[in-house]
Design a protein around this motif. Sequence first.
Motif, PDB file in Angstrom:
ATOM      1  N   THR A  10       0.929  -1.260  -0.013  1.00 54.33           N
ATOM      2  CA  THR A  10      -0.123  -0.097  -0.101  1.00 54.33           C
ATOM      3  C   THR A  10       0.786   1.369   0.115  1.00 54.33           C
ATOM      4  N   SER A  11       2.166   1.278   0.637  1.00 53.55           N
ATOM      5  CA  SER A  11       3.075   2.246   0.590  1.00 53.55           C
ATOM      6  C   SER A  11       3.579   2.540  -0.914  1.00 53.55           C
ATOM      7  N   PHE A  12       3.623   1.470  -1.656  1.00 53.67           N
ATOM      8  CA  PHE A  12       4.162   1.483  -3.245  1.00 53.67           C
ATOM      9  C   PHE A  12       3.167   1.915  -4.049  1.00 53.67           C
ATOM     10  N   PHE A  13       1.894   1.435  -3.766  1.00 49.21           N
ATOM     11  CA  PHE A  13       0.821   1.607  -4.815  1.00 49.21           C
ATOM     12  C   PHE A  13       0.026   2.672  -4.280  1.00 49.21           C
ATOM     13  N   SER A  14      -0.244   3.738  -4.823  1.00 52.72           N
ATOM     14  CA  SER A  14      -1.030   4.819  -4.499  1.00 52.72           C
ATOM     15  C   SER A  14      -2.536   4.507  -4.947  1.00 52.72           C
ATOM     16  N   HIS A  15      -3.601   4.703  -4.141  1.00 54.53           N
ATOM     17  CA  HIS A  15      -5.063   4.488  -4.574  1.00 54.53           C
ATOM     18  C   HIS A  15      -5.391   5.660  -5.538  1.00 54.53           C
ATOM     19  N   SER A  16      -6.119   5.369  -6.607  1.00 54.52           N
ATOM     20  CA  SER A  16      -6.383   6.283  -7.478  1.00 54.52           C
ATOM     21  C   SER A  16      -7.762   5.780  -8.165  1.00 54.52           C
ATOM     22  N   VAL A  17      -8.802   6.844  -8.108  1.00 50.98           N
ATOM     23  CA  VAL A  17      -9.830   6.809  -8.685  1.00 50.98           C
ATOM     24  C   VAL A  17     -10.153   7.997  -9.551  1.00 50.98           C
ATOM     25  N   ASN A  18      -9.943   7.687 -10.907  1.00 49.27           N
ATOM     26  CA  ASN A  18     -10.092   8.983 -11.815  1.00 49.27           C
ATOM     27  C   ASN A  18     -10.865   8.148 -12.885  1.00 49.27           C
ATOM     28  N   ILE A  19     -12.383   8.252 -12.686  1.00 47.92           N
ATOM     29  CA  ILE A  19     -13.001   7.613 -13.738  1.00 47.92           C
ATOM     30  C   ILE A  19     -13.520   8.285 -14.722  1.00 47.92           C
ATOM     31  N   SER A  20     -12.816   8.326 -15.867  1.00 51.17           N
ATOM     32  CA  SER A  20     -13.447   8.985 -17.011  1.00 51.17           C
ATOM     33  C   SER A  20     -14.446   8.151 -17.819  1.00 51.17           C
ATOM     34  N   ASP A  21     -15.200   8.543 -18.786  1.00 51.70           N
ATOM     35  CA  ASP A  21     -16.077   7.797 -19.538  1.00 51.70           C
ATOM     36  C   ASP A  21     -15.325   6.423 -20.301  1.00 51.70           C
ATOM     37  N   GLN A  22     -14.081   6.814 -20.877  1.00 48.54           N
ATOM     38  CA  GLN A  22     -13.492   5.768 -21.448  1.00 48.54           C
ATOM     39  C   GLN A  22     -12.839   4.786 -20.371  1.00 48.54           C
ATOM     40  N   GLN A  23     -12.137   5.214 -19.218  1.00 49.43           N
ATOM     41  CA  GLN A  23     -11.855   4.421 -18.306  1.00 49.43           C
ATOM     42  C   GLN A  23     -12.600   3.514 -17.981  1.00 49.43           C
ATOM     43  N   LEU A  24     -13.963   3.898 -17.626  1.00 43.90           N
ATOM     44  CA  LEU A  24     -14.858   3.004 -16.930  1.00 43.90           C
ATOM     45  C   LEU A  24     -15.018   1.755 -18.092  1.00 43.90           C
ATOM     46  N   LYS A  25     -14.880   2.023 -19.408  1.00 48.76           N
ATOM     47  CA  LYS A  25     -15.070   0.785 -20.262  1.00 48.76           C
ATOM     48  C   LYS A  25     -13.671   0.238 -20.380  1.00 48.76           C
ATOM     49  N   ASN A  26     -12.810   0.176 -19.703  1.00 46.78           N
ATOM     50  CA  ASN A  26     -11.472  -0.479 -19.972  1.00 46.78           C
ATOM     51  C   ASN A  26     -11.224  -1.385 -18.799  1.00 46.78           C
ATOM     52  N   ILE A  27     -10.952  -2.719 -19.227  1.00 44.00           N
ATOM     53  CA  ILE A  27     -10.840  -3.718 -18.206  1.00 44.00           C
ATOM     54  C   ILE A  27      -9.555  -4.277 -18.370  1.00 44.00           C
ATOM     55  N   ILE A  28      -9.111  -4.534 -17.367  1.00 46.96           N
ATOM     56  CA  ILE A  28      -7.730  -5.160 -17.275  1.00 46.96           C
ATOM     57  C   ILE A  28      -7.659  -6.732 -16.734  1.00 46.96           C
ATOM     58  N   PHE A  29      -7.004  -7.414 -17.422  1.00 57.43           N
ATOM     59  CA  PHE A  29      -6.272  -8.660 -16.870  1.00 57.43           C
ATOM     60  C   PHE A  29      -4.796  -8.634 -16.783  1.00 57.43           C
ATOM     61  N   CYS A  30      -4.360  -9.013 -15.610  1.00 63.49           N
ATOM     62  CA  CYS A  30      -2.916  -8.793 -15.415  1.00 63.49           C
ATOM     63  C   CYS A  30      -2.525 -10.004 -14.625  1.00 63.49           C
ATOM     64  N   MET A  35      -6.707  -4.068  -6.232  1.00 61.82           N
ATOM     65  CA  MET A  35      -7.436  -3.275  -5.006  1.00 61.82           C
ATOM     66  C   MET A  35      -6.532  -2.365  -4.359  1.00 61.82           C
ATOM     67  N   SER A  36      -5.203  -2.446  -4.306  1.00 59.77           N
ATOM     68  CA  SER A  36      -4.381  -1.451  -3.742  1.00 59.77           C
ATOM     69  C   SER A  36      -4.455  -0.406  -4.809  1.00 59.77           C
ATOM     70  N   LEU A  37      -4.328  -0.695  -5.990  1.00 59.91           N
ATOM     71  CA  LEU A  37      -4.297   0.548  -6.821  1.00 59.91           C
ATOM     72  C   LEU A  37      -5.378   1.312  -7.317  1.00 59.91           C
ATOM     73  N   GLY A  38      -6.739   0.833  -6.766  1.00 59.35           N
ATOM     74  CA  GLY A  38      -8.116   1.412  -6.944  1.00 59.35           C
ATOM     75  C   GLY A  38      -9.040   0.888  -7.916  1.00 59.35           C
ATOM     76  N   ASN A  39      -8.368  -0.227  -8.370  1.00 60.12           N
ATOM     77  CA  ASN A  39      -9.192  -1.059  -9.459  1.00 60.12           C
ATOM     78  C   ASN A  39     -10.400  -1.893  -8.831  1.00 60.12           C
ATOM     79  N   PRO A  40     -11.650  -1.714  -8.968  1.00 61.36           N
ATOM     80  CA  PRO A  40     -12.670  -2.677  -8.545  1.00 61.36           C
ATOM     81  C   PRO A  40     -12.289  -4.101  -9.106  1.00 61.36           C
ATOM     82  N   VAL A  41     -12.448  -5.043  -8.586  1.00 64.33           N
ATOM     83  CA  VAL A  41     -12.404  -6.569  -8.941  1.00 64.33           C
ATOM     84  C   VAL A  41     -13.351  -7.309  -9.018  1.00 64.33           C
TER      85      VAL A  41
END
Length: 180
Positions: free
Chosen positions: A1-21, A110-116
């Motif tokens: 949690t100290s390395f990854f900052s939490h970020s919620v910046n939800i633009s219209d396109q970001q809402l439609k981007n899904i990540i598998f990592c 979760m740490s980065l702010g992406n709902p899973v």
Amino acid sequence: TSFFSHSVNISDQQLKNIIFCGSLDYEPNKEGLLWFYKNVWPLIVEQLPGVMLYVVGRGDRGNYHELLDDTTVNFIGEVPEVTPFYRQCNVAIGPLLQGSGTRLKILEAMSLGNPVVTTCIGIEGIDAEANENVLVSDDASGFANAIIHLSTDAGFSTYISNNARNLVENKYSWDFIGNS
């Protein structure tokens, strides 16, 4: 949690981007990603115009021909740093159908702010509550509906994101683990 900052910046396109990592050579990741692509992704693409799946991870691309040829999939592959890709996306997926151990990639998201959105197996080992810190479904339509809900309701997405970050801070941070 100290390395990854939490970020919620939800633009219209970001809402439609899904990540598998994840590692693309790890059999549970491969099986889960291919299940997701064949069974869940068509349901999402049908309901969310402009949706994009980002696939980030090291490993052989040979098993992913269909994804590589799909214009709704941005197959990134191995990267030196995953954070920029999580920042471009809203939902992180963990469609695991088998495997064991703690899912560090889910905690990372979760740490980065992406709902899973994940499966019951995908959340094993993580003390998360469904519909509070994470969305969980083992069937294709439920998995798709969870992603669509997060992608069309910024308030709900932020709610899950904030709760997930709090969970990671309070139960999985190095400070917490070191003091346990």
